[in-house]
Every structure is written in C-alpha cells, then in structure tokens.
Design an enzyme around this catalytic site. Structure first.
Site, PDB file in Angstrom:
ATOM      1  N   LYS A 120       0.855  -1.186   0.000  1.00  0.00           N
ATOM      2  CA  LYS A 120       0.000   0.000   0.000  1.00  0.00           C
ATOM      3  C   LYS A 120       0.884   1.227   0.000  1.00  0.00           C
ATOM      4  O   LYS A 120       2.034   1.179   0.449  1.00  0.00           O
ATOM      5  CB  LYS A 120      -0.874   0.031   1.263  1.00  0.00           C
ATOM      6  CG  LYS A 120      -2.162   0.774   1.066  1.00  0.00           C
ATOM      7  CD  LYS A 120      -3.163  -0.104   0.344  1.00  0.00           C
ATOM      8  CE  LYS A 120      -4.543   0.482   0.298  1.00  0.00           C
ATOM      9  NZ  LYS A 120      -5.541  -0.556   0.005  1.00  0.00           N
TER      10      LYS A 120
HETATM   11  N1  GLU Z   1      -7.267  -0.075  -2.991  1.00  0.00           N
HETATM   12  C1  GLU Z   1      -8.043  -1.211  -3.304  1.00  0.00           C
HETATM   13  C2  GLU Z   1      -8.106  -2.158  -2.125  1.00  0.00           C
HETATM   14  O1  GLU Z   1      -7.945  -1.762  -1.004  1.00  0.00           O
HETATM   15  C3  GLU Z   1      -7.602  -1.894  -4.597  1.00  0.00           C
HETATM   16  C4  GLU Z   1      -6.216  -2.406  -4.629  1.00  0.00           C
HETATM   17  C5  GLU Z   1      -5.798  -2.926  -6.007  1.00  0.00           C
HETATM   18  O2  GLU Z   1      -6.618  -3.012  -6.891  1.00  0.00           O
HETATM   19  O3  GLU Z   1      -4.610  -3.202  -6.146  1.00  0.00           O
HETATM   20  O4  GLU Z   1      -8.395  -3.309  -2.271  1.00  0.00           O
END
Ligand code: GLU
Length: 430
Positions: A120
């Site tokens: 993240k």
């Molecule tokens: N931010 C989204 C999540 O928390 C998507 C992450 C992604 O598609 O890599 O799942």
C-alpha cells in the site's frame, strides 16, 4: 451463540480497543495464527512488512511557493507474487496505517487466490484543497520517488481513498517516461483508453453487492426489498449503492464526508448519483432527512456497508448497531474489540479482506490483459469476477460454519495459511 463458540472464536486472545490500524491488523493475525497453530517463526515473519520506504519530496504550488510532502510505500509480503495495493491521498495517513493496509492486501489477494502479495502507499496531503496541476506534480514526483520499488513484476499500485484513474494515468506515464517505453502493467485502475480494464471502476462496489447477496442468502434475507445503509459515497459506496438498487434492495440511507440522507421508504439512487456528481456532495439532495454519519451507522437495517475509512465501528457504538449483516466496504472499518461485541450480538459480519476484494480481482485481470495486450469485454470481466468472489465467499463461509468461527477469522485462516504455505515452500533465503 454459545460461550464455547465464542471462546473458540476470539477469547483466547485478549483484546484491547485501539484505533491504530497496524495494532489491529496484528491482533487479527494473532487470532488466525492461534487457530492455525501457525509456527511461531512464521507468525513473526508475517507480522512485519518486508519493505517500507518514507519519501519527502518538494512540489511547486500554484502560488509560486514550494512545499515538502511526505509519502510512503510499504510492501508487506511477496511470497505469492508481486505486491499489489492502492495509493491513498489523505491528510491523516501515517506509516502504521499504510503498514496495516499493506498487510490486509496480502490476506485479501490470498483469500481470493490471485497471485499477488500485499502493498500500500500513502501521501500526506489534502487533495480537496489542491488544484489539478498541483495534484499532477505531486503524483509524478511521488511516483518517481517510489519508482525504486514499483514495476509490473515487483509492485503494482492502484487507486484507493482520494485517488482515481487519472492519478493512475500520471503514475503510468511518469514510470514509462523514465523507462523510455510505455509500461501499462505498472499500475491498475487506469483509464480504459490507456490499458485499463472494462469494469475496474465499478468492481469494488459491484463485488460488495455480490458478497452481500451471498450473505443475505445464507441468512435467509431476500435481496429484493432488503433495507441497506451505506456509509461513504466515493467510488466504493456510490457504485455499491447503485448495485444494491439494481438488485431490488431498498437503500434507505447513504452518506459522504459532509453528512447523510435517510428515507425509510428507500432513496432514489440514480438521482443521488447525479446530485453527488453535480454538487460534489449528496447532502444537497432533497429526497430524504438529513442525518449524521454517526446516526447512520446505528439505523435499523438488514445490511450495513461501512465504505468510508477505518475505525467507524468501535466499542463506542458497536452495542447500538442494529444491522443484521455488515459488509465491510472500507478497509478496517471495525476494530477487533467491536468485532467481538458484534459477534456476541449475533450480527453477521463479512470482513473487508473478502467483501471488498472485487477491486483487486479486476486489478489482477487488468494486469493480465496489459501483459498480454489482449483486452476482454466487460461481460467477461464481470462474470469472472463474480465467479472468484462467490468461490471465495463459499470457502470462507464453509470454514466459519464447520469450525464455528466468525467470518473474519475464517477468511484469515485461508489467507494466512496460503501465504504461510508459499513462504514455507520457498524456504528462507539464504
Ligand atoms: N485499494 C483497493 C483495495 O484496497 C484496490 C487495490 C488494487 O486493486 O490493487 O483493495
């Protein structure tokens, strides 16, 4: 719920209310580790992010001054593949939040069985007070600073809170400029015109309605006419609202960061979507009573979807939640202490790592399409996503029923085990 069931599900691990997301993520991992009788050495490995960087970088503002911004990228685990996870822009983010979000991505990818680890990113900023030009410069410089970590085979960002396809386009372009060739697979959630996938924007919200249908079915609640309350009207909440509406459910309350609207007879969701698009908030719509975000969470309803941010259901309000089912659209909306209260009260909760995985599932499809330069029809994307979500739901629900566990612990048992198995099979280097 019998006491022995509760003992098995939670009580072996002492729980203390905390709003630190990383502490809470570690707590959830500990519960799963005990149920799995996980090797203590492996548990120790999984507690820590594998890599994390903090970057401080200057951005020229429109008024001619320069400001230093701080950003993070954390890769929690890469045992099952390149790390995957969004980037959020928020005035409140910090390293512990990004660590937790990265760890949750590891379990999420493993639970839906896609070949990714978890990561993240976050930048401390308030995008609401920044111009498009400032956001573009911030994004391009942040992308450059984290370019030592990201790449189509290493770590693939995507949208999260306050980021969108345009931000992904800037990241893709910046990375590609440095490489001297176009590299679409470095990010997902891009606009379709530059290698994004059909259905990606809608995927998380759509996945939530799919999971909610499975949960409602299990609880004997017909989706047609079911009352639904949704906190958050961003990309996740608004599309979830539309999907519930299309499935014949009655969405009785929704909210955004400013406030909410409540109408026990059901809100006109298409009109609300239009209003939110036009005014930047849904609170100007006249089709319901104004309501605060706090009041909204405590409304009687069949299905509650917290789809905003972390720590919305805590020991302060868990006793007053009147939903029969909670579907976690946001990441980390429920603290572990609140989890226990909800479980004791017989409220059926489907955790974030399963409920909102539709987004990363379609991100996986986008990455595959980019690598193959072969693009699918939207119907194909939606069908495959639904299959993967339903399969994951069934495997989690099966463990929850068989072992008399809550759905979070059951989901973690699958996710943590898959990651631990991969790490064990690969062995410790050197
Ligand atoms: N931010 C989204 C999540 O928390 C998507 C992450 C992604 O598609 O890599 O799942």
């Amino acid at each position: 719920m019998t006491v022995s069931t509760l003992e098995r599900s939670h009580r072996r691990v002492a729980v203390r209310e905390s709003t630190n997301p990383y502490e809470n993520a570690l707590h959830q991992l500990e519960i799963a580790a005990r149920h799995l009788e996980l090797d203590p050495g492996m548990h120790e490995i999984l507690k820590y992010p594998q890599r994390e960087i903090t970057v401080h970088f200057p951005v020229k503002l429109d008024n001619g001054t320069t400001r230093i911004f701080t950003g993070y990228r954390v890769q929690h685990n890469l045992a099952r593949g390149p790390s995957k996870g969004g980037i959020r822009y928020s005035p409140k983010t910090d390293l512990d939040e990004v660590r937790a979000l990265a760890m949750w991505m590891t379990w999420k990818s493993a639970i839906v069985n896609i070949p990714f680890g978890g990561a993240k990113g976050g930048v401390l900023c308030d995008p609401k007070v920044m111009s498009m030009g400032e956001l573009e410069r911030l994004t391009r410089r942040y992308a450059t600073e984290i370019s030592i970590l990201i790449g189509p085979e290493t770590d693939i960002p995507a949208p999260d809170v306050n980021t969108n396809p345009q931000v992904m386009a800037w990241i893709m372009d910046t990375y590609s400029m440095h490489r001297g060739s176009t590299v679409p697979a470095v990010v997902t959630g891009k606009p379709v015109s530059i290698g994004g996938s059909e259905g990606r924007v809608e995927a998380t919200g759509r996945g939530i309605a799919i999971i909610a249908s499975e949960a409602a079915n299990q609880m004997g609640i017909p989706m047609a006419g079911a009352s639904v309350v949704i906190q958050g009207f961003g990309n996740v909440g608004s599309i979830a609202a539309r999907s519930f509406y299309e499935r014949g459910a009655k969405v009785i309350a929704v909210s955004d960061a400013i406030g909410g609207l409540w109408n026990p007879n059901g809100l006109d969701i298409p009109a609300l979507l239009e209003c939110s698009h036009r005014d930047g908030t849904l609170t100007t719509h006249k089709g319901g009573e104004p309501i605060t975000n706090e009041e909204l969470l405590e409304l009687p309803c069949d299905i509650l979807v917290p789809a905003a941010i972390e720590n919305q259901i805590t020991t302060a309000n868990a006793h007053r939640i009147q939903a029969r089912i909670i579907i976690e659209g946001a990441n980390g909306p429920t603290t572990p202490a609140a989890d226990r209260i909800l479980y004791d009260r017989g409220i059926f909760l489907v955790p974030d790592v399963l409920a909102n995985a539709g987004g990363v599932v379609v991100s996986y499809f986008e990455w595959v399409q980019d690598l193959q330069s072969f693009f699918w029809e939207e119907a194909e994307v939606n069908k495959r996503m639904e299959q993967m979500m339903v399969r994951a739901y069934k495997s989690v629900a099966d463990i929850a029923l068989r072992k008399e566990l809550d759905m979070r612990t059951a989901a973690y048992m699958i996710g943590v085990k898959r990651v631990a198995d991969a790490a064990t099979t690969r062995g410790i280097y050197p």
